[in-house]
Design a protein around this motif. Structure first.
Motif, PDB file in Angstrom:
ATOM      1  N   CYS A  57       0.839  -1.198   0.000  1.00 50.72           N
ATOM      2  CA  CYS A  57       0.000   0.000   0.000  1.00 50.72           C
ATOM      3  C   CYS A  57       0.874   1.249   0.000  1.00 50.72           C
ATOM      4  CB  CYS A  57      -0.903   0.003   1.239  1.00 50.72           C
ATOM      5  SG  CYS A  57      -1.847  -1.517   1.464  1.00 50.72           S
ATOM      6  N   TYR A  58       0.575   2.198  -0.893  1.00 53.84           N
ATOM      7  CA  TYR A  58       1.397   3.392  -1.073  1.00 53.84           C
ATOM      8  C   TYR A  58       0.567   4.637  -0.790  1.00 53.84           C
ATOM      9  CZ  TYR A  58       4.157  -0.068  -3.606  1.00 53.84           C
ATOM     10  OH  TYR A  58       4.852  -1.206  -3.943  1.00 53.84           O
ATOM     11  N   THR A  59       1.129   5.543   0.014  1.00 50.92           N
ATOM     12  CA  THR A  59       0.415   6.773   0.324  1.00 50.92           C
ATOM     13  C   THR A  59       1.394   7.919   0.541  1.00 50.92           C
ATOM     14  OG1 THR A  59      -1.242   7.789   1.781  1.00 50.92           O
ATOM     15  CG2 THR A  59       0.339   6.309   2.816  1.00 50.92           C
ATOM     16  N   THR A  60       0.906   9.126   0.338  1.00 55.87           N
ATOM     17  CA  THR A  60       1.659  10.335   0.653  1.00 55.87           C
ATOM     18  C   THR A  60       1.151  10.876   1.981  1.00 55.87           C
ATOM     19  OG1 THR A  60       0.102  11.719  -0.576  1.00 55.87           O
ATOM     20  CG2 THR A  60       2.011  10.857  -1.787  1.00 55.87           C
ATOM     21  N   TYR A  61       1.717  12.008   2.426  1.00 56.10           N
ATOM     22  CA  TYR A  61       1.306  12.645   3.684  1.00 56.10           C
ATOM     23  C   TYR A  61       1.537  14.138   3.552  1.00 56.10           C
ATOM     24  CZ  TYR A  61       6.298  11.855   4.046  1.00 56.10           C
ATOM     25  OH  TYR A  61       7.640  11.802   3.747  1.00 56.10           O
ATOM     26  N   ASN A  62       0.714  14.925   4.242  1.00 57.23           N
ATOM     27  CA  ASN A  62       0.750  16.379   4.087  1.00 57.23           C
ATOM     28  C   ASN A  62       1.735  17.001   5.076  1.00 57.23           C
ATOM     29  OD1 ASN A  62       0.069  18.775   2.905  1.00 57.23           O
ATOM     30  ND2 ASN A  62      -1.734  19.106   4.175  1.00 57.23           N
ATOM     31  N   GLY A  63       3.020  16.794   4.818  1.00 56.22           N
ATOM     32  CA  GLY A  63       4.099  17.328   5.643  1.00 56.22           C
ATOM     33  C   GLY A  63       5.433  17.091   4.961  1.00 56.22           C
ATOM     34  N   CYS A  71       2.382  17.555   0.792  1.00 60.80           N
ATOM     35  CA  CYS A  71       1.787  16.769  -0.290  1.00 60.80           C
ATOM     36  C   CYS A  71       0.410  16.253   0.091  1.00 60.80           C
ATOM     37  CB  CYS A  71       2.699  15.586  -0.635  1.00 60.80           C
ATOM     38  SG  CYS A  71       2.123  14.599  -2.025  1.00 60.80           S
ATOM     39  N   ILE A  72      -0.590  16.521  -0.761  1.00 60.40           N
ATOM     40  CA  ILE A  72      -1.924  15.930  -0.594  1.00 60.40           C
ATOM     41  C   ILE A  72      -2.291  15.119  -1.839  1.00 60.40           C
ATOM     42  CG2 ILE A  72      -2.752  17.693   0.998  1.00 60.40           C
ATOM     43  CD1 ILE A  72      -4.280  18.952  -1.351  1.00 60.40           C
ATOM     44  N   PHE A  73      -1.288  14.686  -2.571  1.00 63.62           N
ATOM     45  CA  PHE A  73      -1.469  14.041  -3.864  1.00 63.62           C
ATOM     46  C   PHE A  73      -1.653  12.541  -3.699  1.00 63.62           C
ATOM     47  CE2 PHE A  73      -0.297  12.438  -8.015  1.00 63.62           C
ATOM     48  CZ  PHE A  73      -0.760  13.400  -8.885  1.00 63.62           C
ATOM     49  N   SER A  74      -2.621  11.958  -4.414  1.00 64.47           N
ATOM     50  CA  SER A  74      -2.849  10.514  -4.396  1.00 64.47           C
ATOM     51  C   SER A  74      -2.012   9.864  -5.492  1.00 64.47           C
ATOM     52  CB  SER A  74      -4.328  10.196  -4.633  1.00 64.47           C
ATOM     53  OG  SER A  74      -5.134  10.774  -3.633  1.00 64.47           O
ATOM     54  N   PRO A  75      -1.077   8.965  -5.142  1.00 67.45           N
ATOM     55  CA  PRO A  75      -0.208   8.357  -6.147  1.00 67.45           C
ATOM     56  C   PRO A  75      -0.983   7.446  -7.096  1.00 67.45           C
ATOM     57  CG  PRO A  75       0.088   7.278  -4.023  1.00 67.45           C
ATOM     58  CD  PRO A  75      -0.798   8.464  -3.777  1.00 67.45           C
ATOM     59  N   ILE A  76      -0.476   7.328  -8.332  1.00 63.47           N
ATOM     60  CA  ILE A  76      -1.025   6.390  -9.302  1.00 63.47           C
ATOM     61  C   ILE A  76       0.124   5.526  -9.815  1.00 63.47           C
ATOM     62  CG2 ILE A  76      -2.675   8.176  -9.975  1.00 63.47           C
ATOM     63  CD1 ILE A  76      -1.264   8.135 -12.770  1.00 63.47           C
ATOM     64  N   CYS A  77      -0.188   4.508 -10.603  1.00 67.00           N
ATOM     65  CA  CYS A  77       0.886   3.723 -11.209  1.00 67.00           C
ATOM     66  C   CYS A  77       0.540   3.375 -12.647  1.00 67.00           C
ATOM     67  CB  CYS A  77       1.193   2.460 -10.406  1.00 67.00           C
ATOM     68  SG  CYS A  77       0.041   1.113 -10.654  1.00 67.00           S
ATOM     69  N   GLY A  78       1.591   3.046 -13.423  1.00 70.67           N
ATOM     70  CA  GLY A  78       1.416   2.603 -14.791  1.00 70.67           C
ATOM     71  C   GLY A  78       1.361   1.086 -14.864  1.00 70.67           C
ATOM     72  N   PRO A  79       1.113   0.530 -16.049  1.00 70.31           N
ATOM     73  CA  PRO A  79       1.003  -0.924 -16.191  1.00 70.31           C
ATOM     74  C   PRO A  79       2.297  -1.659 -15.878  1.00 70.31           C
ATOM     75  CG  PRO A  79       0.979   0.149 -18.341  1.00 70.31           C
ATOM     76  CD  PRO A  79       0.845   1.228 -17.323  1.00 70.31           C
ATOM     77  N   ASP A  80       3.438  -0.959 -15.944  1.00 69.12           N
ATOM     78  CA  ASP A  80       4.723  -1.584 -15.608  1.00 69.12           C
ATOM     79  C   ASP A  80       5.073  -1.443 -14.133  1.00 69.12           C
ATOM     80  OD1 ASP A  80       5.251   1.117 -15.471  1.00 69.12           O
ATOM     81  OD2 ASP A  80       7.076   1.037 -16.686  1.00 69.12           O
TER      82      ASP A  80
END
Length: 451
Positions: A358-364, A399-408
């Motif tokens: 599970c991958y997440t960012t944080y606002n700091g 950062c309040i950005f939700s990460p995404i990923c590509g097919p690779d």
């Protein structure tokens, strides 16, 4: 001050109308905010495995500051697509180089939501209550819709069966509209006017009924979860969310459970049953787990994964927490700061390790990327481990950005510095690790923190 915030729930008319939870088209791999009709950001791509194996594929600057950074991303036409200022940009997935850009009718506002891809077009939520459509290949502008009440564009656009749904925000008490717009030409189908408007509250698509959450009084007021008729906006169902405050996550729907899940500003995780025939909402269940929450939940099997602020969950801290819950138990993994974004979940290593990644960012600061690995059958939290796999070196910011990923498996995100980070696995490292080289195994373990 009174605030009313709306989100969307779409209920099904026929069982056979259910659509897949994720897109299978690699060219358009991440088509909307959460990469699925049901807002479940689950992938089977081989995402970065640890601090030691995570490397930068590329790092590029495409903006500056929290108000002029790139918007959320989608992957369409084999490119990373996002808004920045008054431009729509297509960037090469492998190099980060600009492929093409187009001038939008207006700016991207606070850039806290992504465009949406569907039907060969990119739909951009832009300032002043507008949607602008572009051809996904050429970026040729197709049409622009302007809402009569205008407003900030802080809610992601939802696409379903040729129609677009989004809402706007004009302030704490001023009127703003939720709109249904025809995707082919931008014509207005229906609108719903609400005092307080729609803020950071996206929709999920299950079928032919549209639902909204109407939040009031900030952190502690009552809210109302509505189901609306998709064709004309008429109310089908209305559930009071007593004391839960504003709802600021997208609604996530589990077809397996037949329930819609969401979080609220007052720190609640909640769900309702969606009737598969009528679209009516019932059987509200909720639990206050934190001081606040804006993270869109992800449902995997019997567990719900989301992030929240300081809370009442065992092991939680005052900075922020990643939370795992089921019907009876929950536990927290403490974070460096309040994670306001939504989590990306990979099942790529589940068969080998028995764990979700599970991958997440944080606002700091430093505005990096956190990996939490966990056994989805463990209800104690003893199997969970946390790694700060990337610290945004030289580009530290909130950062309040939700990460995404590509097919690779490449993970893409940005922080308020305006730099975009493309992170991938170091394959040479992994090859050596698989060969059982002792020094590599030691370094691999050093990046993981058990709590």
């Amino acid at each position: 001050m009174k605030k009313k915030l709306l989100s969307l729930v779409l209920a099904i008319v026929m069982i056979v109308s259910l659509v897949p939870a994720a897109y299978a088209d690699n060219a358009n791999y991440w088509a909307n905010f959460r990469n699925s009709t049901y807002n479940m950001a689950i992938t089977d791509a081989a995402t970065p495995e640890s601090t030691a194996t995570t490397v930068e594929k590329w790092v590029k600057k495409y903006g500056s500051g929290w108000s002029a950074s790139p918007s959320g991303f989608v992957i369409a036409d084999n490119a990373l697509v996002f808004m920045a200022g008054k431009t729509l940009k297509k960037v090469d997935l492998q190099s980060g180089e600009l492929i093409k850009e187009a001038t939008m009718f207006d700016g991207s506002g606070f850039a806290i939501v992504s465009p949406t891809y569907a039907d060969g077009m990119i739909f951009c939520p832009i300032s002043g209550g507008k949607i602008q459509a572009f051809d996904a290949k050429t970026l040729e502008p197709k049409w622009t819709f302007t809402d009569e009440l205008g407003g900030q564009n802080n809610t992601a656009i939802t696409y379903a069966d040729g129609y677009l749904y989004t809402g706007y925000w004009n302030g704490e008490t001023k009127n703003a509209n939720l709109v249904c717009v025809k995707a082919s030409d931008g014509s207005l189908v229906w609108k719903k006017t609400v005092a307080g408007g729609f803020y950071w509250a996206g929709s999920t698509v299950v079928g032919d009924a549209v639902g909204t959450d109407d939040g009031a009084s900030g952190f502690t007021g009552d809210s109302h979860l509505f189901a609306l008729n998709k064709k004309n906006g008429d109310v089908i169902s209305d559930i009071t969310l007593a004391g839960m405050g504003d709802q600021r996550s997208s609604i996530a729907y589990s077809a397996e459970k037949g329930r819609a899940y969401f979080t609220t500003k007052n720190g609640y995780i909640a769900s309702v049953t969606v009737n598969a025939t009528t679209g009516a909402l019932s059987d509200l269940k909720s639990s206050k787990v934190a001081s606040q929450a804006t993270s869109t939940p992800v449902v995997y099997g019997d567990i719900v994964l989301f992030s929240a602020g300081s809370g009442v969950v065992p092991n939680s801290n005052g900075n922020g927490n990643f939370i795992v819950a089921d019907a009876n138990t929950l536990y927290a993994v403490p974070m460096l700061a309040y994670p306001q974004a939504s989590v990306l979940v990979s099942t790529a290593y589940l068969k080998e390790t028995g764990k979700l990644y599970c991958y997440t960012t944080y606002n700091g600061n430093p505005g990096g990327l956190t990996l939490i690995t966990l056994d989805p059958t463990d209800r104690t939290g003893k199997s969970a481990a946390k790694s700060e796999i990337y610290s945004a070196p030289g580009h530290e910011q909130y950062c309040i950005f939700s990460p995404i990923c590509g097919p690779d498996g490449t993970v893409y995100y940005r922080n308020d510095s305006g730099w975009i980070f493309a992170l991938t696995n170091n394959n040479a490292y992994l090859t050596a690790l698989a060969a059982n080289v002792g020094s590599f195994k030691t370094e691999f373990k050093s990046g993981v923190t058990e709590y």
